[in-house]
Design an enzyme around this catalytic site. Structure first.
Site, PDB file in Angstrom:
ATOM      1  N   ASP A  87      33.393   0.910  12.899  1.00  0.00           N
ATOM      2  CA  ASP A  87      34.311   0.920  14.040  1.00  0.00           C
ATOM      3  C   ASP A  87      33.858  -0.003  15.164  1.00  0.00           C
ATOM      4  O   ASP A  87      34.682  -0.598  15.861  1.00  0.00           O
ATOM      5  CB  ASP A  87      34.473   2.346  14.575  1.00  0.00           C
ATOM      6  CG  ASP A  87      35.440   3.159  13.736  1.00  0.00           C
ATOM      7  OD1 ASP A  87      35.587   2.846  12.539  1.00  0.00           O
ATOM      8  OD2 ASP A  87      36.042   4.103  14.267  1.00  0.00           O
ATOM      9  N   CYS A 127      29.036   7.326   8.769  1.00  0.00           N
ATOM     10  CA  CYS A 127      29.757   6.843   9.940  1.00  0.00           C
ATOM     11  C   CYS A 127      31.203   7.321   9.997  1.00  0.00           C
ATOM     12  O   CYS A 127      31.685   8.004   9.110  1.00  0.00           O
ATOM     13  CB  CYS A 127      29.638   5.334  10.041  1.00  0.00           C
ATOM     14  SG  CYS A 127      27.951   4.834  10.485  1.00  0.00           S
ATOM     15  N   ASP A 128      31.889   6.859  11.017  1.00  0.00           N
ATOM     16  CA  ASP A 128      33.065   7.490  11.601  1.00  0.00           C
ATOM     17  C   ASP A 128      34.089   8.076  10.638  1.00  0.00           C
ATOM     18  O   ASP A 128      34.352   9.259  10.632  1.00  0.00           O
ATOM     19  CB  ASP A 128      33.753   6.496  12.529  1.00  0.00           C
ATOM     20  CG  ASP A 128      32.892   6.177  13.743  1.00  0.00           C
ATOM     21  OD1 ASP A 128      31.703   6.505  13.721  1.00  0.00           O
ATOM     22  OD2 ASP A 128      33.403   5.612  14.709  1.00  0.00           O
ATOM     23  N   LYS A 129      34.746   7.260   9.830  1.00  0.00           N
ATOM     24  CA  LYS A 129      35.834   7.764   8.988  1.00  0.00           C
ATOM     25  C   LYS A 129      35.352   8.157   7.601  1.00  0.00           C
ATOM     26  O   LYS A 129      36.081   8.800   6.848  1.00  0.00           O
ATOM     27  CB  LYS A 129      36.950   6.720   8.858  1.00  0.00           C
ATOM     28  CG  LYS A 129      37.454   6.182  10.193  1.00  0.00           C
ATOM     29  CD  LYS A 129      37.878   7.287  11.135  1.00  0.00           C
ATOM     30  CE  LYS A 129      38.123   6.776  12.536  1.00  0.00           C
ATOM     31  NZ  LYS A 129      36.922   6.321  13.246  1.00  0.00           N
ATOM     32  N   CYS A 184      25.220   5.504  15.090  1.00  0.00           N
ATOM     33  CA  CYS A 184      24.902   5.195  16.494  1.00  0.00           C
ATOM     34  C   CYS A 184      24.453   6.443  17.245  1.00  0.00           C
ATOM     35  O   CYS A 184      25.023   7.522  17.086  1.00  0.00           O
ATOM     36  CB  CYS A 184      26.092   4.528  17.167  1.00  0.00           C
ATOM     37  SG  CYS A 184      26.495   2.927  16.427  1.00  0.00           S
ATOM     38  N   GLU A 230      41.057   2.659  18.351  1.00  0.00           N
ATOM     39  CA  GLU A 230      40.249   3.195  19.444  1.00  0.00           C
ATOM     40  C   GLU A 230      40.275   2.264  20.650  1.00  0.00           C
ATOM     41  O   GLU A 230      40.423   1.055  20.507  1.00  0.00           O
ATOM     42  CB  GLU A 230      38.800   3.394  18.980  1.00  0.00           C
ATOM     43  CG  GLU A 230      38.653   4.525  17.982  1.00  0.00           C
ATOM     44  CD  GLU A 230      37.213   4.748  17.568  1.00  0.00           C
ATOM     45  OE1 GLU A 230      36.361   3.893  17.891  1.00  0.00           O
ATOM     46  OE2 GLU A 230      36.931   5.772  16.923  1.00  0.00           O
ATOM     47  N   SER A 249      36.898   5.965  21.229  1.00  0.00           N
ATOM     48  CA  SER A 249      35.611   6.049  20.558  1.00  0.00           C
ATOM     49  C   SER A 249      34.842   7.228  21.125  1.00  0.00           C
ATOM     50  O   SER A 249      35.026   7.613  22.280  1.00  0.00           O
ATOM     51  CB  SER A 249      34.827   4.760  20.787  1.00  0.00           C
ATOM     52  OG  SER A 249      33.467   4.942  20.466  1.00  0.00           O
TER      53      SER A 249
END
EC number: 4.2.1.9
Length: 557
Positions: free
Chosen positions: A78, A119-121, A192, A442, A468
């Site tokens: 992202d 990570c995100d998704k 992160c 985002e 985000s």
């Protein structure tokens, strides 16, 4: 065993022959077949180390007397996809990940699965697939990144770099200082380091019961990650023997507890979107009103970056997710402690020996940051189906001002950089929802630009897109219905007065119902931004943010 479908009986001789070509022996056909769902991708720092991670998982599965088969999913970083068309692919990638995992696992009749996201998704995509497939499953994420330190000794992370761009643009820091932040913001592999979306979802995976204690907070570079891998293989074997499946674990009560942790930690607003999608996959009737009820009864105990200078390594040092849950369990009615988890034990048993080791990082119930949760659901004539704010990342609890309207993120970012936004304004970024974006991108670049210019407490930003987990300030996202569906946000005009009241959970525009009805009759739906390819198909099938932005099956009747 489920895998007997492809390995037992004389008629499966061709299947066994193919499996022997992969290195299997006759004795392997009496063992459980385990899918190792990895997400090794070199361009994503949170996934760069997962190739070696996957090898360790396979060794642990073999040591537990089972047969591993590894495959990979896709993924989008992202941060790298931020601020251009790549961000439109981020949320839609969640659906591709879920579909691809379902495809591989169901086509080959695995008995169990270990998922390696980070990570995100990728994490919610795999979780959606696990609930859809519903075979015994354990998650072991790649772990968080450590925070960085500049040459001056300042603690920094990815959000510091994004905000550094705005600070440089407004003359607050030099190019050399920006370069110093850039060079140290992301010092290692891992997700992160703040309470951004990736870490939020990996923490929620732990409390839901799909991952083992420690999954959310142990750093990627910490040797204890390897111990988690060994435990995951051993626990998976127990789950298979006891036939404990994801839908046995992810109940309404488990989702309540996930949101309770989310509120206690002030997690990413994206957790609302993803967890609602999980509820859909689990066949549960779970809505934003229930999330709001959780928010009202759970105190905010931790402030993690971007809401403070603490990071996931500090949470781990202070006792981890288990310590937060143990503290929360002291308040009656907050957690459901007797539900089963992937350890084969209850949540109560999982956290029995946990304790807070640093009460500056994890506050006690007697000394919360606030009596209610760090995320709140807002409603009103501007968001009839709801909107989300990370209330723990702003000290401002009420804001009212004239709106400055932009019909895309690119338009907004250009306007902010050109000085079109001033103190007291409410920035509206619309037509960036699931359908309108498409992909609900985002808004980290605009929020970071505003914060970097020193306007974080003086300008509000509202959008039907997402934020985000690194965003902070007066940022309200997921406004539903979205602009592309004719929601009120599409009817706003320059200068309309908008009111955000976090304490009262209200999001309103000071325009009469009669005027809004008049504007609605005159409103014309814009042409879709993308009409071809995956995004074109996605825009036609995606549902609203308040239902998790999942895909709907077309009605051909």
């Amino acid at each position: 065993m489920r895998s007997d479908m492809i390995k037992k009986g004389f008629d499966k001789a061709p299947h066994r022959s193919l499996l022997k070509a992969t290195g299997l022996k006759d004795e392997d056909f009496d063992k459980p077949f385990i899918a190792i769902c990895n997400s090794f991708i070199e361009i994503i720092p949170g996934h760069k180390h997962l190739n070696e991670f996957g090898k360790l998982v396979k060794e642990a599965v073999r040591a537990a007397g089972m047969v591993p088969f590894e495959f990979n999913t896709i993924g989008v970083d992202d941060g790298i996809a931020m601020g251009h068309i790549g961000m439109r692919y981020s949320l839609p990638s969640r659906e591709i990940i879920a579909d691809s995992v379902e495809t591989v696992v169901n086509a080959h009749w695995f008995d169990g699965m270990i998922c390696i996201p980070n990570c995100d998704k990728i994490t919610p995509g795999m979780m959606m697939a696990a609930l859809r497939i519903n075979i015994p499953t354990v998650f072991v994420s790649g772990g968080p990144m450590a925070a960085g330190k500049t040459s001056k000794g300042d603690v920094v992370d990815l959000s510091s770099v994004f905000e550094g761009v705005g600070a440089y643009q407004s003359g607050k820091i030099s190019e050399e200082e920006l370069k110093d932040i850039e060079d140290h913001g992301c010092p290692s592999c891992g997700s992160c380091s703040g309470m951004f979306t990736a870490n939020s979802m990996n923490c929620l995976c732990e409390v839901l019961g799909l991952a083992l204690p420690g999954n959310g907070s142990i750093l990627a570079i910490d040797p204890r990650r390897e111990e988690l891998i060994k435990q995951a293989a051993e626990k998976l074997k127990i789950l298979i023997e006891r036939d404990i499946k994801p839908r046995d674990i992810v109940t309404e009560e488990a989702i309540d507890d996930a949101f309770a942790l989310d509120m206690a930690m002030g997690g990413s607003t994206n957790t609302v979107l993803h967890t609602l999608a999980l509820a859909q996959e689990a066949g549960l009737d779970y809505d934003m009103n229930r999330i709001d009820a959780v928010s009202r009864r759970v105190p905010h105990l931790c402030k993690v970056s971007p809401a403070s200078n603490w990071h996931m390594e500090d949470i781990d040092r202070a006792g981890g997710i288990s310590a937060i849950l143990k503290e929360m369990s002291r308040k009656e009615g907050v957690l459901h402690l007797d539900r089963i988890t992937a350890t084969g034990q209850t949540l109560r048993e999982n956290i029995a020996h946990a304790e807070i080791k640093d009460k500056e990082v994890i506050h006690s119930l007697e000394n919360p940051h606030s009596e209610e949760g760090g995320l709140r659901i807002l409603k009103g004539n501007l968001a009839k189906d709801g909107a989300v704010i990370k209330s723990g990342a702003t000290e401002v609890k009420r804001f009212e001002g004239p709106c400055v309207i932009f019909n895309s993120q690119d338009e907004a970012l250009a306007g902010i950089m050109l000085g079109k936004v001033k103190k007291g304004d409410v920035v509206i970024i619309r037509y960036e929802g699931p359908r309108g974006g498409p992909g609900m991108p985002e808004m980290l670049a605009p929020t970071s630009a505003i914060a970097g210019m020193g306007l974080g407490a003086d300008v509000a930003l509202l959008t039907d897109g997402r934020f985000s987990g690194a965003s902070r300030g007066i940022s309200v996202g997921h406004i539903s219905p979205e602009a592309a569906a004719g929601g009120t946000i599409a009817l706003l005009e320059q200068g309309d007065i908008v009111c955000i009241d976090v304490e009262e959970r209200l999001l309103e525009v000071r325009v009469s119902d009669e005027e809004l009805d008049k504007r609605k009759k005159e409103w014309k739906r814009p042409e879709p931004k993308v009409k071809t390819g995956w995004l074109g198909r996605y825009a036609q099938m995606v549902t609203s943010a308040n239902t998790g932005a999942v895909l709907k099956i077309p009605n051909f009747d």
